[in-house]
Design an enzyme around this catalytic site. Structure first.
Site, PDB file in Angstrom:
ATOM      1  N   MET B   1       0.840  -1.192   0.000  1.00 34.67           N
ATOM      2  CA  MET B   1       0.000   0.000   0.000  1.00 34.67           C
ATOM      3  C   MET B   1       0.882   1.250   0.000  1.00 34.67           C
ATOM      4  O   MET B   1       1.947   1.271   0.603  1.00 34.67           O
ATOM      5  CB  MET B   1      -0.898   0.024   1.241  1.00 34.67           C
ATOM      6  N   CYS B   2       0.416   2.255  -0.652  1.00 33.51           N
ATOM      7  CA  CYS B   2       1.120   3.533  -0.648  1.00 33.51           C
ATOM      8  C   CYS B   2       0.933   4.190   0.715  1.00 33.51           C
ATOM      9  O   CYS B   2       0.115   3.764   1.518  1.00 33.51           O
ATOM     10  CB  CYS B   2       0.551   4.461  -1.713  1.00 33.51           C
ATOM     11  N   GLU B   3       1.693   5.239   0.964  1.00 33.94           N
ATOM     12  CA  GLU B   3       1.480   6.003   2.198  1.00 33.94           C
ATOM     13  C   GLU B   3       1.196   7.461   1.872  1.00 33.94           C
ATOM     14  O   GLU B   3       1.807   8.042   0.969  1.00 33.94           O
ATOM     15  CB  GLU B   3       2.695   5.888   3.119  1.00 33.94           C
ATOM     16  N   ILE B  78       3.983   8.505  -0.978  1.00 33.83           N
ATOM     17  CA  ILE B  78       5.013   7.595  -1.483  1.00 33.83           C
ATOM     18  C   ILE B  78       4.304   6.369  -2.022  1.00 33.83           C
ATOM     19  O   ILE B  78       3.298   5.924  -1.488  1.00 33.83           O
ATOM     20  CB  ILE B  78       6.098   7.242  -0.450  1.00 33.83           C
ATOM     21  N   ASN B 108      -4.355   6.376  -1.874  1.00 34.62           N
ATOM     22  CA  ASN B 108      -3.884   4.998  -1.889  1.00 34.62           C
ATOM     23  C   ASN B 108      -5.049   4.044  -1.900  1.00 34.62           C
ATOM     24  O   ASN B 108      -6.121   4.348  -1.393  1.00 34.62           O
ATOM     25  CB  ASN B 108      -2.835   4.695  -0.810  1.00 34.62           C
TER      26      ASN B 108
END
Lengths: 258, 258
Positions: B1-3, B78, B108
């Site tokens: 997962m993105c942050e 990110i 995300n």
């Protein structure tokens, strides 16, 4: 006057050398203390850096000078404010999305009595430069629902730019990442570098490069700037009112705004 | 997962400390190697940095960590790519202009079977994140010809977001520079710092700050992040489906998407 720098190349090329020369003029050897910005296309993406501070003392400018971002189309601008205060919102290049592409624009000059066409694109800051950009995009968006041919783009842009000439100085650069449209109403120069490549010496700072060490035989790289950036090469001047649409380092279409 | 990382403050505040923590997760302490980006509002202007390279080794990220850009609204992201390749065009935050304001967006999650509304805003890259952003802007632009009230914005956004919940994970941040809209469908935390300010210690790296030395008594600064970034403070978790519209560090309107 602000200064413009553009690049059109047939292979992703870094602009560190020319950028270094231009940056010296941003409050260093030149009077352009009111911010600077640069837009690099990488594939369909667009990487922009903007700084309302003088570029010769900018930490971000120092980074870019040493960070070889490779791009086929670049637009760079250093600003001497006339219309519009010194702020991030008034710092070129301006960008918008049209037809699923990012468009970038920078301009120098001033227009008197400019009455831009309205449409979906609205300026965020208060420069007439951003108003010109929105005017051009609103005209393109009104005429075409999707990306038209290069000839149609050039035709629309030159038609829209012609009346601007009568209003004042309007040197500009516009790109959608595929090509670079340039218009000169007062001052713009260009140089096309191709094999055999040789050395180049910057006018504004003690820096020399041998392009032969950084290129292959098939590279074609055109740099367009308000003033020639190197002292040992033969730059060519645009004619007054001349526009050129560059693609992969070559002039694809050209004409005059009358 | 993105942050995700966002900030809403009542005074221009730098995000260096939180950014330092987040960046360690970008290929350092976390698996997010597929690029990063950050959008800072400064007045009406928007300064973005995008890098498709891992942030923990990015020269641009290092610069930002040490360069105190002060902003009232920040969105940072990110990326761990799932839909859409690793490229600049697929790197968040995405930005567009609407009603003469720059809008920035990061997300995300993944949506299955998402069918975005069409309109003047078209994705440039191929992430479903950018498609969600354009979907939201097309809905706003269709309903209002100029900037409506905050309540109308929040109402439109929550209505548009509700159906997305059923399609998958959709944590998102959206700002026009005046406020920061946030939606949590799986994971999002926030902390509001105000006087008396104390010390904070990052979880991901050996860094401590005493906010008292960097603030005045009236400052209100809220940081929103996928995971809490500090180890000695009490972060609060969003509820599933909860959205909050932050302005000047305070929750201005909130609700749930059902």
């Amino acid at each position: 006057m602000c200064e413009l720098l553009g690049m059109s190349a047939n292979v992703p090329t870094d602009i560190c050398f020319s950028f270094a020369g231009l940056m010296r003029r941003g409050g260093g050897s030149g009077p352009h203390r009111d911010g600077w910005g640069v837009a690099f296309y990488e594939g369909r993406g667009l990487r922009c850096f903007h700084d309302p501070n003088p570029c010769h003392s900018s930490a971000i400018a120092k980074l870019i000078e040493q960070y070889p971002i490779k791009s086929e189309n670049v637009i760079c601008h250093i600003r001497q404010a006339n219309v519009g205060g010194v702020s991030l919102a008034n710092t070129h290049p301006f960008t918008r999305e049209l037809w699923g592409q990012y468009w970038a624009f920078a301009h120098n000059g001033q227009l008197a009595g400019f009455n831009p066409d309205q449409g979906p694109y609205t300026p965020v800051g208060d420069t007439d430069s951003e108003a010109i950009f929105c005017h051009l995009l609103n005209n393109l968006a009104r005429r075409y629902s999707e990306l038209p041919s290069l000839a149609e783009i050039a035709d629309t842009l030159s038609q829209c730019c012609a009346p601007l000439r009568a209003l004042g100085v309007c040197n500009l650069m516009l790109s959608n990442g595929d090509w670079l449209f340039t218009l000169c109403t007062s001052k713009l120069h260009w140089i096309t570098r191709r094999a055999p490549f040789g050395p180049a010496v910057l006018s504004d700072t003690d820096l020399e490069i041998d392009f032969q060490q950084h290129t292959t035989r098939t590279d074609v790289v055109t740099v367009i700037a308000t003033e020639p950036l190197t002292s040992n090469e033969q730059w060519r001047a645009y004619e007054t009112g001349e526009w050129r649409l560059w693609e992969k380092g070559e002039t694809k279409i050209k004409g005059h705004c009358y």
